[in-house]
Design an enzyme around this catalytic site. Structure first.
Site, mmCIF file in Angstrom:
data_model
loop_
_atom_site.group_PDB
_atom_site.id
_atom_site.type_symbol
_atom_site.label_atom_id
_atom_site.label_comp_id
_atom_site.label_asym_id
_atom_site.label_seq_id
_atom_site.Cartn_x
_atom_site.Cartn_y
_atom_site.Cartn_z
ATOM 1 N N ASN A 1 -12.859 -4.450 9.571
ATOM 2 C CA ASN A 1 -11.372 -4.543 10.149
ATOM 3 C C ASN A 1 -11.331 -5.463 11.527
ATOM 4 O O ASN A 1 -10.550 -5.758 11.758
ATOM 5 C CB ASN A 1 -11.201 -3.124 10.455
ATOM 6 C CG ASN A 1 -10.886 -2.592 9.103
ATOM 7 O OD1 ASN A 1 -9.717 -3.196 8.300
ATOM 8 N ND2 ASN A 1 -10.993 -1.392 8.842
ATOM 9 N N ASP B 1 -1.256 12.983 14.658
ATOM 10 C CA ASP B 1 -1.972 13.838 15.375
ATOM 11 C C ASP B 1 -1.237 14.866 16.011
ATOM 12 O O ASP B 1 -1.281 16.009 15.946
ATOM 13 C CB ASP B 1 -2.993 13.507 16.231
ATOM 14 C CG ASP B 1 -4.086 12.444 15.372
ATOM 15 O OD1 ASP B 1 -4.694 12.773 14.666
ATOM 16 O OD2 ASP B 1 -3.713 11.077 15.932
ATOM 17 N N ARG C 1 -12.646 2.437 3.982
ATOM 18 C CA ARG C 1 -14.201 2.633 3.842
ATOM 19 C C ARG C 1 -14.408 2.835 2.203
ATOM 20 O O ARG C 1 -13.632 3.780 1.599
ATOM 21 C CB ARG C 1 -14.578 3.801 4.444
ATOM 22 C CG ARG C 1 -16.427 4.152 4.424
ATOM 23 C CD ARG C 1 -16.614 4.533 5.447
ATOM 24 N NE ARG C 1 -16.483 5.760 6.257
ATOM 25 C CZ ARG C 1 -17.363 6.431 6.866
ATOM 26 N NH1 ARG C 1 -18.649 6.100 6.628
ATOM 27 N NH2 ARG C 1 -16.807 7.611 7.636
ATOM 28 N N HIS D 1 -7.841 8.584 17.575
ATOM 29 C CA HIS D 1 -7.273 8.892 16.276
ATOM 30 C C HIS D 1 -8.560 9.031 15.335
ATOM 31 O O HIS D 1 -8.930 8.267 14.550
ATOM 32 C CB HIS D 1 -6.225 7.855 15.594
ATOM 33 C CG HIS D 1 -5.987 8.374 14.159
ATOM 34 N ND1 HIS D 1 -5.242 9.546 14.103
ATOM 35 C CD2 HIS D 1 -6.150 7.873 13.053
ATOM 36 C CE1 HIS D 1 -5.060 9.779 12.387
ATOM 37 N NE2 HIS D 1 -5.586 8.689 11.799
ATOM 38 N N VAL E 1 -1.573 1.125 12.817
ATOM 39 C CA VAL E 1 -1.816 2.335 12.060
ATOM 40 C C VAL E 1 -3.204 2.312 11.041
ATOM 41 O O VAL E 1 -3.822 3.066 11.062
ATOM 42 C CB VAL E 1 -0.683 2.376 11.013
ATOM 43 C CG1 VAL E 1 -1.104 3.409 9.975
ATOM 44 C CG2 VAL E 1 0.664 2.333 11.704
ATOM 45 N N GLY F 1 0.755 -1.320 -0.027
ATOM 46 C CA GLY F 1 -0.034 0.061 0.123
ATOM 47 C C GLY F 1 0.791 1.258 -0.112
ATOM 48 O O GLY F 1 2.056 1.130 -0.184
ATOM 49 N N GLN G 1 -4.979 -11.343 12.972
ATOM 50 C CA GLN G 1 -3.825 -10.841 12.944
ATOM 51 C C GLN G 1 -3.394 -10.907 14.404
ATOM 52 O O GLN G 1 -2.056 -11.500 14.687
ATOM 53 C CB GLN G 1 -3.412 -9.480 12.356
ATOM 54 C CG GLN G 1 -3.735 -9.768 10.979
ATOM 55 C CD GLN G 1 -3.262 -8.389 10.237
ATOM 56 O OE1 GLN G 1 -3.021 -7.416 10.526
ATOM 57 N NE2 GLN G 1 -3.532 -8.538 8.875
ATOM 58 N N ARG H 1 1.142 16.693 13.811
ATOM 59 C CA ARG H 1 0.354 17.759 13.161
ATOM 60 C C ARG H 1 0.132 19.045 14.158
ATOM 61 O O ARG H 1 0.130 20.166 13.758
ATOM 62 C CB ARG H 1 -1.100 17.255 12.563
ATOM 63 C CG ARG H 1 -0.832 16.399 11.827
ATOM 64 C CD ARG H 1 -2.106 15.507 11.388
ATOM 65 N NE ARG H 1 -2.266 14.947 10.123
ATOM 66 C CZ ARG H 1 -2.880 13.836 9.752
ATOM 67 N NH1 ARG H 1 -4.008 13.532 10.503
ATOM 68 N NH2 ARG H 1 -3.069 13.292 8.457
HETATM 69 N N1 LIG Z 1 -3.521 6.075 12.296
HETATM 70 C C1 LIG Z 1 -3.143 7.079 11.518
HETATM 71 O O1 LIG Z 1 -2.834 8.129 11.792
HETATM 72 C C2 LIG Z 1 -3.151 6.894 9.728
HETATM 73 C C3 LIG Z 1 -2.812 7.799 9.028
HETATM 74 C C4 LIG Z 1 -2.989 7.392 7.653
HETATM 75 C C5 LIG Z 1 -3.398 6.403 7.267
HETATM 76 N N2 LIG Z 1 -4.131 5.509 8.081
HETATM 77 C C6 LIG Z 1 -4.499 4.143 8.056
HETATM 78 O O2 LIG Z 1 -3.872 3.203 7.330
HETATM 79 C C7 LIG Z 1 -4.340 2.209 6.473
HETATM 80 C C8 LIG Z 1 -3.421 1.918 5.274
HETATM 81 O O3 LIG Z 1 -3.358 3.236 4.416
HETATM 82 P P1 LIG Z 1 -2.673 3.022 2.886
HETATM 83 O O4 LIG Z 1 -2.942 4.425 2.350
HETATM 84 O O5 LIG Z 1 -1.398 2.542 3.045
HETATM 85 O O6 LIG Z 1 -3.853 2.297 2.248
HETATM 86 P P2 LIG Z 1 -3.645 1.587 0.775
HETATM 87 O O7 LIG Z 1 -5.092 1.136 0.390
HETATM 88 O O8 LIG Z 1 -2.797 2.217 -0.018
HETATM 89 O O9 LIG Z 1 -2.991 0.140 1.347
HETATM 90 C C9 LIG Z 1 -3.799 -0.849 2.135
HETATM 91 C C10 LIG Z 1 -2.675 -2.022 1.969
HETATM 92 O O10 LIG Z 1 -3.338 -3.128 2.758
HETATM 93 C C11 LIG Z 1 -3.474 -4.357 2.243
HETATM 94 N N3 LIG Z 1 -4.519 -5.059 3.098
HETATM 95 C C12 LIG Z 1 -5.809 -4.949 3.245
HETATM 96 N N4 LIG Z 1 -6.312 -5.939 4.029
HETATM 97 C C13 LIG Z 1 -5.261 -6.723 4.489
HETATM 98 C C14 LIG Z 1 -4.997 -7.692 5.398
HETATM 99 N N5 LIG Z 1 -5.989 -8.175 5.956
HETATM 100 N N6 LIG Z 1 -3.903 -8.074 5.592
HETATM 101 C C15 LIG Z 1 -2.822 -7.422 5.062
HETATM 102 N N7 LIG Z 1 -2.983 -6.505 4.229
HETATM 103 C C16 LIG Z 1 -3.903 -5.955 3.873
HETATM 104 C C17 LIG Z 1 -4.097 -3.662 0.805
HETATM 105 O O11 LIG Z 1 -3.951 -4.984 0.130
HETATM 106 C C18 LIG Z 1 -3.093 -2.682 0.485
HETATM 107 O O12 LIG Z 1 -1.917 -3.137 -0.060
HETATM 108 C C19 LIG Z 1 -5.587 2.629 6.272
HETATM 109 O O13 LIG Z 1 -6.544 1.956 7.030
HETATM 110 C C20 LIG Z 1 -5.540 4.233 6.286
HETATM 111 O O14 LIG Z 1 -7.024 4.959 6.794
HETATM 112 C C21 LIG Z 1 -3.759 5.553 9.336
HETATM 113 O O1 LIG Z 2 -7.872 10.644 7.829
HETATM 114 C C1 LIG Z 2 -7.831 9.551 7.377
HETATM 115 O O2 LIG Z 2 -8.864 8.773 6.829
HETATM 116 C C2 LIG Z 2 -6.425 9.106 7.039
HETATM 117 C C3 LIG Z 2 -5.796 9.036 8.439
HETATM 118 O O3 LIG Z 2 -6.476 8.507 9.607
HETATM 119 C C4 LIG Z 2 -5.358 10.610 8.640
HETATM 120 O O4 LIG Z 2 -5.361 11.092 9.673
HETATM 121 O O5 LIG Z 2 -4.735 11.006 7.654
#
Ligand SMILES: NC(=O)c1ccc[n+]([C@@H]2O[C@H](COP(=O)([O-])OP(=O)(O)OC[C@H]3O[C@@H](n4cnc5c(N)ncnc54)[C@H](O)[C@@H]3O)[C@@H](O)[C@H]2O)c1
Ligand SMILES: O=C(O)C[C@H](O)C(=O)O
Length: 326
Positions: free
Chosen positions: A105, A159, A92, A187, A129, A14, A112, A162
């Site tokens: 999820n 956060d 989503r 978050h 994450v 991803g 996991q 930021r």
């Molecule tokens: N906590 C935070 O501050 C924060 C910040 C940014 C994004 N995020 C979250 O991080 C996650 C990933 O974001 P991204 O932009 O890399 O998404 P993305 O869609 O580019 O990549 C997600 C990857 O996860 C894989 N995946 C899906 N289900 C899986 C599973 N069961 N096991 C293993 N791999 C799996 C997908 O195939 C894909 O390669 C999202 O949930 C996003 O909302 C969290």
């Molecule tokens: O806001 C989102 O859906 C992505 C991530 O959690 C973020 O805070 O950038």
């Protein structure tokens, strides 16, 4: 030469994965003298893309990259790992309710969590994450009864970072000069970034800014809705900044913060009236691979209200997945 540390990264194909893996392999997360073995997990249909990323990692010839494997099986990817970054999650999509996302999820993080319980190093440090990060971390923790619950954390560091940048811009100070800032709760837009205790070179940042309306009407909404603002601007959710925050989180947890406060989403021990077990953003300091909650902060009425608001959302999410956790 130190023995290599095994690091699992899920969602390796991803966009966060692409910003994260190269920095881990170059030593930015665990230190410039610490070899790593990357253990990459993604879905079966993403295995080709993971192979491509591994080819690029090879082509960097990182001296600290001591090995790599890829798998679509968590029990293979998590075998003996000492650090696990759980990034992959179901985003989503159109027509999905928040509840559907939670449930989809919940299944991923139950599987996991169980796999970590079975095959990971007994002291594995887990950072979730993938969203909703706090509740996913809670699910993984509950699914891994043989591991220390304290080793399951959620990412609030984005956060935190930021908020630091917004405060630096408002006060005209450097990010690196600001200390004692923290973020409470989930978050999500309900999180509460709290700079009442923050200092700049020993002076109170709150006194320096002296603008309660800005705090309430600009600062908190800007930080809370920053993820959505980035999606709006980029057409994709934050990736490089999220990867950067993940690196900061694990580096500080493993290597220590030298007394500096950072924010981590951790299972509550009851501190500050947050019910035990809820994965909640707290101010912590890290030393010798362990974090400790900063204690003794005064909670005023506004803060209590905000802390309860973000807690209520977490309680609702927790109730929404309770039936899956047995
Ligand atoms: N906590 C935070 O501050 C924060 C910040 C940014 C994004 N995020 C979250 O991080 C996650 C990933 O974001 P991204 O932009 O890399 O998404 P993305 O869609 O580019 O990549 C997600 C990857 O996860 C894989 N995946 C899906 N289900 C899986 C599973 N069961 N096991 C293993 N791999 C799996 C997908 O195939 C894909 O390669 C999202 O949930 C996003 O909302 C969290
Ligand atoms: O806001 C989102 O859906 C992505 C991530 O959690 C973020 O805070 O950038």
């Amino acid at each position: 030469m130190k023995a290599p540390v095994r690091v699992a990264v899920t969602g390796a194909a991803g966009q966060i994965g692409y910003s994260l893996l190269f920095r881990i392999a170059s030593g930015e997360m665990l230190g410039k003298d610490q070899p790593v073995i990357l253990q990459l997990l993604d879905l079966p249909q993403a295995q080709n893309a993971v192979k491509g990323v591994m080819m690029e990692l090879e082509d960097c010839a990182f001296p600290l990259l001591a090995g790599m494997i890829a798998s679509d099986d968590p029990k293979v990817a998590f075998k003996d790992v000492q650090v696990a970054l759980l990034v992959g999650a179901r985003p989503r999509s159109k027509g999905m309710e928040r509840k559907d996302l939670l449930t989809a999820n919940a299944e991923i993080f139950t599987v996991q969590g169980k796999a970590l319980n079975e095959v990971a190093d007994r002291n594995v440090k887990v950072l979730v994450v993938g969203n909703p990060a706090n509740t996913n971390a809670y699910i993984a923790m509950k699914s891994a009864p043989d591991l220390d619950p304290k080793n399951f954390t959620a990412m609030l560091r984005l956060d935190h970072n930021r908020a630091l940048s917004q405060l630096a811009a408002k006060s005209g100070k450097q990010v690196s000069d600001i200390e004692h800032m923290l973020v409470w709760g989930n978050h999500s837009p309900t999180m509460y970034a709290d700079y009442r205790f923050a200092t700049v070179n020993g002076e109170s940042l709150k006194t320096l800014i002296n603008d309660e309306a800005w705090n309430r009407d600009e600062f908190l909404p800007t930080v809370g809705k920053r993820g959505a603002a980035i999606i709006e601007a980029r057409g994709l959710s934050s990736a490089a900044s999220a990867a950067n925050a993940a690196i900061d989180h694990i580096r500080d947890w493993v290597l220590g913060t030298n007394g500096k406060w950072v924010t981590m989403g951790i299972p509550s021990d009851g501190s500050y009236g947050i019910p035990e077990g809820v994965v909640y953003g707290y101010p912590v300091v890290c030393e010798n691979g362990k974090y400790q909650i900063v204690q003794g902060l005064e909670i005023d009425e506004f803060s209590r209200e905000r802390m309860n608001f973000t807690l209520a959302e977490l309680e609702e999410e927790r109730a929404g997945v309770a039936h899956l956790l047995g």
